[in-house]
Design a protein around this motif. Structure first.
Motif, short mmCIF file in Angstrom:
data_model
loop_
_atom_site.label_atom_id
_atom_site.label_comp_id
_atom_site.label_asym_id
_atom_site.label_seq_id
_atom_site.Cartn_x
_atom_site.Cartn_y
_atom_site.Cartn_z
N LYS A 1 9.62 -2.41 -0.42
CA LYS A 1 8.21 -2.11 -0.14
C LYS A 1 7.29 -2.92 -1.06
CE LYS A 1 9.03 2.39 -0.21
NZ LYS A 1 10.41 2.47 0.28
N THR B 1 10.68 -0.61 -4.64
CA THR B 1 9.24 -0.82 -4.48
C THR B 1 8.77 -1.89 -5.46
OG1 THR B 1 8.89 1.49 -3.85
CG2 THR B 1 6.97 0.27 -4.61
N ASP C 1 2.81 -3.50 2.44
CA ASP C 1 2.96 -2.20 3.08
C ASP C 1 1.78 -1.28 2.82
OD1 ASP C 1 5.88 -2.06 4.18
OD2 ASP C 1 6.02 -3.03 2.24
#
Lengths: 160, 160, 160
Positions: free
Chosen positions: A116, A37, A139
């Protein structure tokens, strides 16, 4: 099935060299089977803004801030060369000559590998940036609580 | 026997203050019984380059890049003082006056304590730097996959 | 009873934007039930110095260093805007206009949530700063060994 190990990167800087490093690490993690992420905040938001910049900001001061922080992966400055006092034109020539990888290409690879992208809503509120200023690869939009929740489960946490 | 706990530092910056901080942390970790790896990348490569700089680069632009990134622990800039607008000569006097620890001394202690130095092959390829440009204290040359493998097993990961 | 999960932040930078980010992360961690420690070192010490700066330093060079590093949460520079070449007066107007949160307010909230502040004794020794130069919110004075001991038990470690 066991969860994948996690990596969480805070992309604070908007400088090209640090952005390149961050994407290389993110791609390396995803390639090694990690769940990655990237949390974009402060100047890092410039990386995931559309080229045209935000158009919804209010007031002349915010507009000026937006101008200084025009988005787009092709517009990022390179801090080190600035410090060395060399002109930007020479630097662009140099970057091309040595075949420096482009940020937008690395971003595309990262997305293909499932990295992400989260845009920091606290910074957005502070700078008056609205969701439509960002590229569609983002996202989700979230604050620090979301960051903490992911980071405390991560094997690798970096602030870049 | 249980493995030692690991610490992995990415040395991205080539600025003297951050390099000093990184070596202090690395030495602190090794002194506390941790297995410490420093992964030198981007401007951080300057820390572990020989004083004479790379001599094998190709092309005038790469030579210029090498000039701007001459190696050697004694040549690192100090970003903060630059920002404050003060002259470099005054700063060198100041550094000496306050007995600022020298990077090369910290590097020697780190090696004695078993800290591993890895030079990033991705940056080397990008900037056209060859292995012979580096000091002999470098343990190995590797890319991001090696970094990820060590970092995901580490208790402390920092990007400096 | 199980211990709380830990977060340890190294506050190396004294730049306002990074300091804001650090306090936001610290507050986010403490609000999520984590035990948060901020370790202030190098320019980060400026954040927790009293407004009047250190008065006990010895020698003209150290005094100059102290002048350049005057403490106080209201005096921190904002690196990015400096780079963009814009004047400081315009920037202050801008900051006020967009209602940027103040560092001293965030610091107060962090303390209320139990975030621990540690000042780095190594930097203090190097720069000739004595304990009385710091605000009373500082919980303790310690070196890198203390940092390592806390960080190796932490779920989130960041260098900011």
């Amino acid at each position: 099935m066991a969860d994948k190990e996690k990596m969480t990167l805070i992309m604070f800087s908007g400088e090209m060299d640090k952005v390149l490093a961050a994407f290389n690490i993110a791609i390396g993690g995803a390639s090694s089977g990690m769940d990655v992420t990237m949390f974009f905040t402060f100047w890092g938001l410039n990386v995931i803004k559309k080229n045209e910049g935000s158009i919804k900001s209010k007031g002349i001061m915010r507009n000026m801030l937006n101008y200084m922080n025009r988005g787009g992966a092709k517009r990022l400055p390179l801090s080190k060369f600035h410090m060395a006092g060399a002109g930007k034109a020479m630097m662009q020539r140099l970057m091309k000559d040595i075949n420096f990888p482009q940020v937008d290409e690395l971003m595309r690879i990262a997305k293909e590998l499932g990295v992400k992208f989260i845009a920091c809503t606290t910074t957005m509120g502070m700078m008056g940036i609205t969701k439509d200023a960002f590229i569609t690869e983002v996202d989700s939009f979230a604050g620090v609580a979301t960051y903490i929740a992911v980071a405390r489960e991560s094997k690798i946490n970096l602030f870049i």
